[in-house]
Design an enzyme around this catalytic site. Structure first.
Site, mmCIF file in Angstrom:
data_model
loop_
_atom_site.group_PDB
_atom_site.id
_atom_site.type_symbol
_atom_site.label_atom_id
_atom_site.label_comp_id
_atom_site.label_asym_id
_atom_site.label_seq_id
_atom_site.Cartn_x
_atom_site.Cartn_y
_atom_site.Cartn_z
ATOM 1 N N ASP A 1 0.706 -1.301 -0.149
ATOM 2 C CA ASP A 1 0.014 -0.016 0.127
ATOM 3 C C ASP A 1 0.974 1.475 -0.118
ATOM 4 O OD1 ASP A 1 -2.269 -1.680 0.090
ATOM 5 O OD2 ASP A 1 -2.659 -1.266 2.173
ATOM 6 N N GLU B 1 -2.476 -2.760 -9.240
ATOM 7 C CA GLU B 1 -1.200 -2.079 -9.411
ATOM 8 C C GLU B 1 -1.099 -1.330 -10.834
ATOM 9 O OE1 GLU B 1 0.340 -6.121 -10.327
ATOM 10 O OE2 GLU B 1 -1.299 -5.096 -9.161
#
Length: 611
Positions: free
Chosen positions: A509, A535
């Site tokens: 994160d 991502e």
């Protein structure tokens, strides 16, 4: 003979005047009753329309929350497996955040597997049970995964439900996230308009509500909303619900006004009733223009007959003034700001006007500093300003009677938003208008906040997939219309799975957050940066050619290479770049940029490829 004739004529005039007075009094009394009846009928129509809008907005908000949560890494991580204890804690925290950051204090979440098994509930520790046998919507969802929403009655209460599909970056179905919200926020909004409400679930669901939340029933109808006032329940118990309340346009009983709005499920079946209750003393009795016109007509007729009899004329005029005062008192009870204006000056105003502009005691004081309330209108797209092109603000409103009009006013360094309603009160060479301003500041702010939440990625703070889908369609349409360039960059973090596996999801994160912050600093104000999923990220670059966007992509790649992320170190990214072609649509544009990214990965990653 002359004197006798004069006496007879005077007596006849006096008698006629007396008859006219009796007629006027009777007329005014009937007119007041008619105005009250019109007020009730109009109110019933308007409040039901408002309630319909509230329900639709709540449904949209519930859908927006479920769509936003479907992009959450926490939800995806839950569906990937792992510690139930940790995951259920995260789910409870997520539910608490929604209650904290929205107006909805009753938000429940349920995570469902692709096979229809409840993996977790935010309101209960029960999990692992199949929902297919007890819920038809889940049966259909497992067969045909899609976004579904509606209003339904369960074991606990009636609620809004929205289910969104959760997919990984390859669009593989991971499961579903269900968002459930209550009607209580709508009841609170209605209270601001002096309405107390009782939400009654149809009696056919009584046996189904085995775990009902309020344990309150009226004639086998379940009372679903919390904190219902006792007087409202007592009033409803005294009425014949089926024959009086539920099937009538409106009802007046014991000095209270009742109107009912039916709630339908997805199959258009009535499943509940929203009953709105209001003290009749709190009503704003409209149709003032018709009433004043009638009064003036009666006054004119009386003046013709009574000009020789001063005493009777005085008595009649006193009666007229009393009626005008009565009507003005009614207008003063309105919560809306009501102004009588010729378009350029305020001629009269109600008490709500002076409650808002509280530094002025009279209209004369107000006029010394502000000629017209329209001088305070802020010029901004979507709002009424003093001059709308070549027409005045009031001419524009009258020319578009079916549109909804709003004005923004800054007063004492605070911004307010009002809806505007304008009607012609008196039509002469210089028209006189009734202007009503309703304060909707809080609801507009909430609407903007909710829209922001639904379009923002909760982790990185940039736009989410929902915002990207909306913006790419808009920008593609604009580029084709004005024949301007449009480029699209798709980027992916290299070996991101290894980051998660090696350092954990918290570190992953942090990588997403640091990358987003760095990329934002390198873009133009007009560029649109969104998290596409996992991502993967997208950058929409309006009015930028392929050559220019390749330069931008290379600059971004270089900056990311040099970026040091605490706890992880260095990362690299792969980028695909493409430009809009004449025969492109959104699908073909996305396929080409995805293919360009694939080329970058196939050729060794940490590079920019253009197609």
């Amino acid at each position: 003979m002359f004197n006798k004739t004069k006496v007879i004529s005077t007596t006849l005039i006096a008698a006629l005047g007396f008859v006219l007075i009796l007629f006027a009094v009777d007329y005014f009394q009937n007119k007041v009753k008619d105005l009250q009846s019109l007020a009730y009928t109009k109110d019933s129509k308007e409040i039901k329309k408002q309630l319909q809008n509230m329900i639709e907005e709540k449904q949209k908000a519930t859908v927006a929350i479920s769509i936003a949560l479907a992009q959450s890494s926490l939800i995806k991580e839950f569906l990937h497996g792992g510690s139930y204890t940790k995951n259920i804690k995260n789910l409870h925290n997520l539910s608490a955040e929604l209650r904290k950051n929205t107006f909805y204090k009753n938000v429940w979440l349920q995570i469902i597997s692709p096979q229809g098994v409840s993996l977790a509930r935010s309101w209960s520790d029960k999990h692992g049970d199949s929902l297919i046998k007890v819920r038809e919507d889940i049966q259909e969802l497992v067969k045909h995964p899609m976004q579904i929403s509606g209003i339904s009655v369960g074991k606990y209460t009636i609620s809004f439900k929205s289910i969104a599909c959760v997919r990984d970056k390859n669009h593989k179905l991971l499961g579903f996230i269900e968002t459930i919200t209550h009607f209580n926020s709508i009841s609170k909004e209605l209270q601001k308009q002096n309405y107390d409400s009782v939400l009654l679930v149809d009696k056919k669901y009584k046996k189904q509500l085995v775990n009902n939340l309020t344990n309150e029933f009226i004639d086998n109808y379940y009372v679903a909303n919390f904190h219902t006032k006792n007087y409202a329940l007592s009033l409803l118990r005294s009425l014949d619900l089926k024959n009086q309340t539920l099937n009538s346009n409106y009802l007046i009983s014991k000095h209270y006004y009742f109107t009912t709005y039916p709630i339908h499920n997805i199959n258009k079946q009535v499943i509940a009733y929203f009953i709105l209750i209001k003290d009749i003393d709190n009503f704003d009795y409209e149709k003032r223009d018709d009433f004043i016109t009638s009064v003036e007509m009666m006054l004119a007729l009386s003046l013709i007959v009574m000009f020789l009899i001063i005493i009777l004329l005085y008595t009649y005029s006193a009666g007229i003034n009393k009626q005008k005062k009565y009507f003005h008192n009614i207008v003063d009870t309105a919560s809306e700001i009501i102004i009588i204006t010729d378009g350029d000056h305020a001629l009269d105003a109600n008490e709500a006007f002076f409650n808002f502009f509280d530094e002025y005691k009279t209209l004369q004081d107000f006029a010394k500093e502000i000629k017209c309330v329209c001088d305070l209108f802020i010029k901004e797209n979507g709002y009424i300003s003093k001059n709308m092109g070549k027409t005045t603000w009031y001419e524009f409103i009258l020319a578009h009677p079916k549109d909804s009009h709003k004005a923004k006013i800054v007063y004492k360094n605070k911004t307010y938003i009002f809806t505007i309603h304008l009607k012609i009160l008196e039509q002469t060479n210089t028209n006189i208008y009734t202007l009503a301003l309703s304060d909707i500041t809080q609801s507009e702010l909430y609407k903007d906040r909710l829209e922001h939440i639904s379009k923002t990625d909760m982790l990185t703070g940039i736009g989410n997939r929902y915002k990207f889908d909306e913006d790419i369609h808009r920008e593609l349409f604009r580029a084709k219309r004005y024949k301007s360039a449009l480029s699209l960059i798709m980027l992916d973090i290299d070996f991101f799975k290894q980051v998660n596996d090696t350092y954990g999801h918290d570190a992953g994160d942090n990588v997403l957050i640091a990358l987003s912050k760095e990329v934002v600093s390198l873009l133009r104000y007009s560029d649109i940066f969104c998290r596409y999923g996992g991502e993967e990220f997208m950058i929409i670059m309006p009015e930028i050619t392929l050559i220019e966007s390749k330069i931008s992509a290379s600059r971004i790649k270089k900056h990311i290479e040099e970026l040091h992320i605490k706890g992880v170190g260095k990362i690299t990214i792969s980028l695909g770049v493409t430009e809009l072609k004449e025969d492109d649509n959104v699908i073909s544009l996305l396929k080409r940029v995805d293919k360009a990214l694939y080329v970058s990965k196939k050729e060794g990653r940490n590079r920019v490829s253009c197609l």
